[in-house]
Write a protein that holds these residues in place. Structure first.
Motif, mmCIF file in Angstrom:
data_model
loop_
_atom_site.group_PDB
_atom_site.id
_atom_site.type_symbol
_atom_site.label_atom_id
_atom_site.label_comp_id
_atom_site.label_asym_id
_atom_site.label_seq_id
_atom_site.Cartn_x
_atom_site.Cartn_y
_atom_site.Cartn_z
ATOM 1 N N PRO A 53 14.429 2.032 13.260
ATOM 2 C CA PRO A 53 13.237 1.689 12.829
ATOM 3 C C PRO A 53 12.091 2.889 13.127
ATOM 4 N N LEU A 54 12.037 3.626 14.209
ATOM 5 C CA LEU A 54 11.174 4.584 14.560
ATOM 6 C C LEU A 54 11.506 5.919 13.725
ATOM 7 N N THR A 55 12.540 6.104 13.021
ATOM 8 C CA THR A 55 12.983 7.309 12.399
ATOM 9 C C THR A 55 12.510 6.788 11.174
ATOM 10 N N MET A 56 12.417 5.600 10.495
ATOM 11 C CA MET A 56 11.930 5.549 9.064
ATOM 12 C C MET A 56 10.463 5.114 9.060
ATOM 13 N N GLN A 57 9.715 4.750 10.212
ATOM 14 C CA GLN A 57 8.438 4.637 10.298
ATOM 15 C C GLN A 57 7.895 6.223 10.089
ATOM 16 N N PHE A 58 8.619 7.159 10.974
ATOM 17 C CA PHE A 58 8.154 8.432 10.743
ATOM 18 C C PHE A 58 8.447 8.987 9.150
ATOM 19 N N VAL A 59 9.694 8.730 8.625
ATOM 20 C CA VAL A 59 9.562 9.276 7.042
ATOM 21 C C VAL A 59 8.686 8.442 6.318
ATOM 22 N N TRP A 60 8.662 7.382 6.510
ATOM 23 C CA TRP A 60 7.571 6.562 5.534
ATOM 24 C C TRP A 60 6.263 7.228 5.679
ATOM 25 N N GLN A 61 5.564 7.249 6.706
ATOM 26 C CA GLN A 61 4.445 7.935 7.176
ATOM 27 C C GLN A 61 4.078 9.133 6.471
ATOM 28 N N LYS A 115 0.763 -1.205 -0.055
ATOM 29 C CA LYS A 115 -0.036 -0.107 0.057
ATOM 30 C C LYS A 115 0.879 1.323 -0.135
ATOM 31 N N THR A 116 2.136 1.122 -0.089
ATOM 32 C CA THR A 116 3.122 2.159 -0.169
ATOM 33 C C THR A 116 3.382 2.642 -1.655
ATOM 34 N N PRO A 117 3.053 4.009 -1.795
ATOM 35 C CA PRO A 117 3.099 4.411 -3.469
ATOM 36 C C PRO A 117 4.675 4.186 -3.723
ATOM 37 N N PRO A 118 4.802 4.271 -5.098
ATOM 38 C CA PRO A 118 5.923 3.892 -5.878
ATOM 39 C C PRO A 118 7.416 4.597 -5.508
ATOM 40 N N ILE A 119 7.307 6.122 -5.547
ATOM 41 C CA ILE A 119 8.302 6.679 -5.134
ATOM 42 C C ILE A 119 8.663 6.593 -3.578
ATOM 43 N N THR A 120 7.913 6.491 -2.741
ATOM 44 C CA THR A 120 8.237 6.193 -1.255
ATOM 45 C C THR A 120 8.785 4.960 -1.312
ATOM 46 N N GLN A 121 8.166 4.140 -1.853
ATOM 47 C CA GLN A 121 8.959 2.406 -1.846
ATOM 48 C C GLN A 121 10.537 2.506 -2.170
ATOM 49 N N GLU A 151 2.702 11.495 -1.204
ATOM 50 C CA GLU A 151 2.603 11.015 -2.519
ATOM 51 C C GLU A 151 0.974 10.244 -2.808
ATOM 52 N N LYS A 152 0.573 9.915 -1.732
ATOM 53 C CA LYS A 152 -0.755 9.539 -1.948
ATOM 54 C C LYS A 152 -1.855 10.691 -2.376
ATOM 55 N N LEU A 153 -1.598 11.732 -1.750
ATOM 56 C CA LEU A 153 -2.251 12.957 -1.978
ATOM 57 C C LEU A 153 -2.069 13.358 -3.514
ATOM 58 N N ASN A 154 -1.220 13.174 -4.211
ATOM 59 C CA ASN A 154 -0.774 13.351 -5.591
ATOM 60 C C ASN A 154 -0.997 12.203 -6.188
ATOM 61 N N TYR A 155 -2.131 11.402 -6.041
ATOM 62 C CA TYR A 155 -2.090 10.024 -6.714
ATOM 63 C C TYR A 155 -2.421 10.419 -8.170
#
Length: 219
Positions: free
Chosen positions: A71-79, A10-16, A85-89
């Motif tokens: 992991p906490l840092t990456m969760q924050f960045v990912w979120q 469910k993560t958009p491509p650029i963020t992936q 990115e999803k808002l710009n789908y």
């Protein structure tokens, strides 16, 4: 593991690509290089100008060594990145322009100021968080079940956190906020346009299908 794969799907491509690159290199650095980020991936203008152009990307991938906080840092960045990115789908090319604007501006500012910029991941994250805070302005955020903030206060909260915990002026956070505000201003004025090359790429059937799964989240 199935839950992780579901979230990843469910993560958009650029963020992936971005988060996945950071995770992969961090894990490899831990396993093969004594948990040290390879010098070959630092930002270095002489190396870039002699052909090591990957440094223009890899310098934005470092968010610290693999430890209990990573992991906490990456969760924050990912979120925050994935939400933007999803808002710009429907126009993902605009999201790509936003990320490239942030990255290019950070490199330009650091170069003009003569400040070391081996690692720029934290700066780009602050840039994204600032834009996220403006997009969701007025929303309440429960930060670690300790304090509730308005979204627009989040970047400044991290500035204060850096100052208190690290006993230094939060230059990285402040520069990220400045670049984020510049982007938000120029974007609101319609001054930033996506190149035709980006639009053609994201209009392909392959990319349209990638973003179609987020359509129902907003319509």
């Amino acid at each position: 593991m199935s839950k992780v794969l579901e979230i990843w799907h469910k993560t958009p491509p650029i963020t992936q690509v971005y988060v996945g690159s950071s995770l992969m290199i961090t894990l490899l650095s831990f396993a093969l290089n004594g948990n040290k980020w390879p010098e070959l991936l630092h930002f270095d203008w002489p190396a870039v100008l002699t052909g090591q152009i990957w440094r223009l990307y890899s310098a934005f991938l470092f968010f610290g060594q693999l430890d209990m906080f990573y992991p906490l840092t990456m969760q924050f960045v990912w979120q925050h990145m994935s939400q933007l990115e999803k808002l710009n789908y429907n126009k993902p090319e605009d999201f790509l322009v936003m990320v490239l604007f942030g990255a290019g501006s950070l490199i330009g500012i650091y170069s003009l100021m003569g400040i070391s910029m081996k690692f720029l991941g934290h700066n780009l994250a602050t840039f994204l968080v600032y834009i996220w805070s403006r997009v969701f302005e007025g929303s309440d955020i429960n930060f670690m079940d300790i304090v509730t903030l308005k979204s627009e206060m989040l970047p400044w909260f991290f500035c204060i956190q850096t100052f208190v915990l690290e006993r230094e002026i939060p230059f990285a956070d402040l520069i990220g906020i400045v670049v984020g505000h510049l982007y938000y201003y120029l974007s609101s004025k319609g001054s930033l346009q996506s190149p035709a090359l980006f639009r053609r790429w994201f209009e392909s059937d392959y990319m349209r299908n990638k973003y179609a799964r987020f359509k129902n989240d907003f319509e």
